[in-house]
Design a protein around this motif. Structure first.
Motif: not given
Length: 80
Positions: A24-38
């Motif tokens: 996955w490319y998730d540019p902001d580590p303090s908020s995620t685009i991965i729904e399962e990890d939010s």
């Protein structure tokens, strides 16, 4: 039975527990685009930590995420 389960779990590896790996490319580590990890990410950053915030820019935006294998039959065997 408990000893057998313990021995089986001892030899469990990431390879046997995952069906696949996702990148996955998730540019902001303090908020995620991965729904399962939010929920996890929100909980982690809910309590401010200066040391983590100071090193946040060092984190890669690329994540490797394991896709869990289905264990429905394995759990049935363990509990039977």
């Amino acid at each position: 039975l408990a000893k057998n389960v313990e021995q089986e779990l001892t030899y469990t590896s990431l390879y046997t527990m995952t069906a696949a790996m996702e990148i996955w490319y998730d540019p902001d580590p303090s908020s995620t685009i991965i729904e399962e990890d939010s929920v996890f990410v929100e909980s982690f950053f809910a309590i401010p930590d200066k040391e983590i915030e100071f090193k946040l820019h060092l984190h890669s935006p690329w994540l490797m995420s394991p896709v869990a294998e289905s264990f429905k039959t394995d759990l049935f065997v363990i509990w039977s």
